[in-house]
Design an enzyme around this catalytic site. Structure first.
Site, PDB file in Angstrom:
ATOM      1  CD  GLN A 171      -3.456  -4.669   6.022  1.00 29.55           C
ATOM      2  OE1 GLN A 171      -3.143  -3.714   5.495  1.00 29.55           O
ATOM      3  NE2 GLN A 171      -4.317  -5.738   5.722  1.00 29.55           N
ATOM      4  CE  LYS A 217      -3.598  -2.614   2.102  1.00 32.48           C
ATOM      5  NZ  LYS A 217      -4.593  -2.637   3.274  1.00 32.48           N
ATOM      6  CG  ASP A 274      -9.632  -0.657   4.215  1.00 31.44           C
ATOM      7  OD1 ASP A 274      -9.403  -1.076   3.130  1.00 31.44           O
ATOM      8  OD2 ASP A 274      -9.482  -1.065   5.175  1.00 31.44           O
TER       9      ASP A 274
END
Ligand code: NDP
Length: 280
Positions: free
Chosen positions: A96, A52, A119
């Site tokens: 995460q 990322k 997200d």
């Protein structure tokens, strides 16, 4: 032999489009910034976080990395999220997953400001998707839509069967295909006659987490097959939920693993980060 849907090429094109947009924003003095929080040092998570950061650097998004120790408390994590929610220079916040067992993932997801929820996991983002309002869409299913559209697969009116109903893939996938006017059927572990149902699909999307489970016997001749699954076998080779060798003999188009859905997830994260400027 089926047409191979090339997720590497399509994701590269999306990242290049994002790069053009960030360059234009930078020229207006607007810098996009993503905060990535990792708790503990799960090796797979570290690889994802690293990828990322690399994608951010390529696209021209500033990334702030928070690498917190495994024993971080839920309160400490929530307090960091609160601080980042309040910072005007932070556009996106990503935690995460999975988190260590002592931290409640739902509480963490819900603590993120929906305007920074790149997200797309916050209940408000999911609700907005459900009723067709603007908001962030979960990256993997959004990537599948891009794979289909950019490979000129017609979606409207087609019968789409989705295998799997998880919150991050199956359910948002169903909502997105519905938004694209497909006729959608969602299957799961309690579904009876899975094979017969899959065989009715014009577009079969598989996200079940079972290596090579779906072979040619589940696929209608000429169907489009999208394989979301990712597994590493004993020889450290990647494979999906679909048995590619047999499925590619009967499908008209199919995604490989690796090089199909996988690279799309990060590309769509980059797109969500760039789009965050429009929502904020
Ligand atoms: P989950 O384990 O959360 O969900 C799996 C789903 O498949 C569940 O809904 C489950 O049903 C269903 N299922 C399991 N077994 C069967 C069966 N025998 N028949 C029918 N349905 C079944 O997985 P995720 O959705 O998170 O991920 C799915 C796969 O996609 C995994 O391999 C994961 O690694 C991969 N993945 C890939 C990403 C990418 O970037 N390419 C991103 C995210 C995931 P039930 O609800 O009844 O338990």
């Amino acid at each position: 032999m089926a047409q191979i849907i090339d997720g590497k090429a399509i994701s590269a094109a999306i990242k290049d489009e994002c790069k053009e947009r960030t360059t234009a924003y930078l020229a207006e003095g607007k810098e996009i910034c993503l905060s990535v929080i990792q708790v503990g040092n799960d090796p797979a998570s570290s690889v994802y976080v690293g990828n990322k950061k690399k994608a951010c650097a390529y696209v021209g998004i500033k990334s702030l990395a928070y690498e917190l120790p495994e024993e971080t408390t839920q309160e400490e994590l929530l307090s960091l999220i609160g601080e980042l929610n309040g910072r005007k220079d932070v556009n996106g916040i990503l935690v995460q997953l999975p988190l260590p067992k002592h931290i409640d993932e739902n509480a963490v997801i819900q603590a993120i400001d929906p305007k920074k929820d790149v997200d797309g996991f916050h209940p408000q983002s999911v609700g907005a998707l459900c009723i067709g309002q603007p908001g962030f869409v979960s990256c993997t299913p959004a990537g599948v839509i891009q794979l289909l559209k950019r490979s000129n697969v017609e979606i409207a009116g087609k019968h789409c069967v989705i295998v799997g109903r998880s919150n991050i893939v199956g359910k948002p996938m169903a909502l997105l295909m519905l938004r694209e006017n497909a006729t959608v059927c969602v299957t799961h572990s309690k579904t009876q006659n899975l094979k017969e149902i899959c065989k009715q699909a014009d577009i079969l999307i598989v996200a079940m987490g079972k290596p090579k489970f779906i072979d040619a016997s589940y696929i209608k001749e000429g169907a489009v097959v999208i394989d979301v699954g990712i597994h590493r076998n004993a020889e450290n080779k990647l494979c999906g939920d679909v048995d590619f060798d047999s499925a590619s003999q009967i499908a008209s188009a199919i995604t490989p693993v690796p090089g199909g859905v996988g690279p799309m997830t990060i590309a769509m994260l980059m797109k969500n980060c760039v789009d965050s400027i429009l929502l904020q």
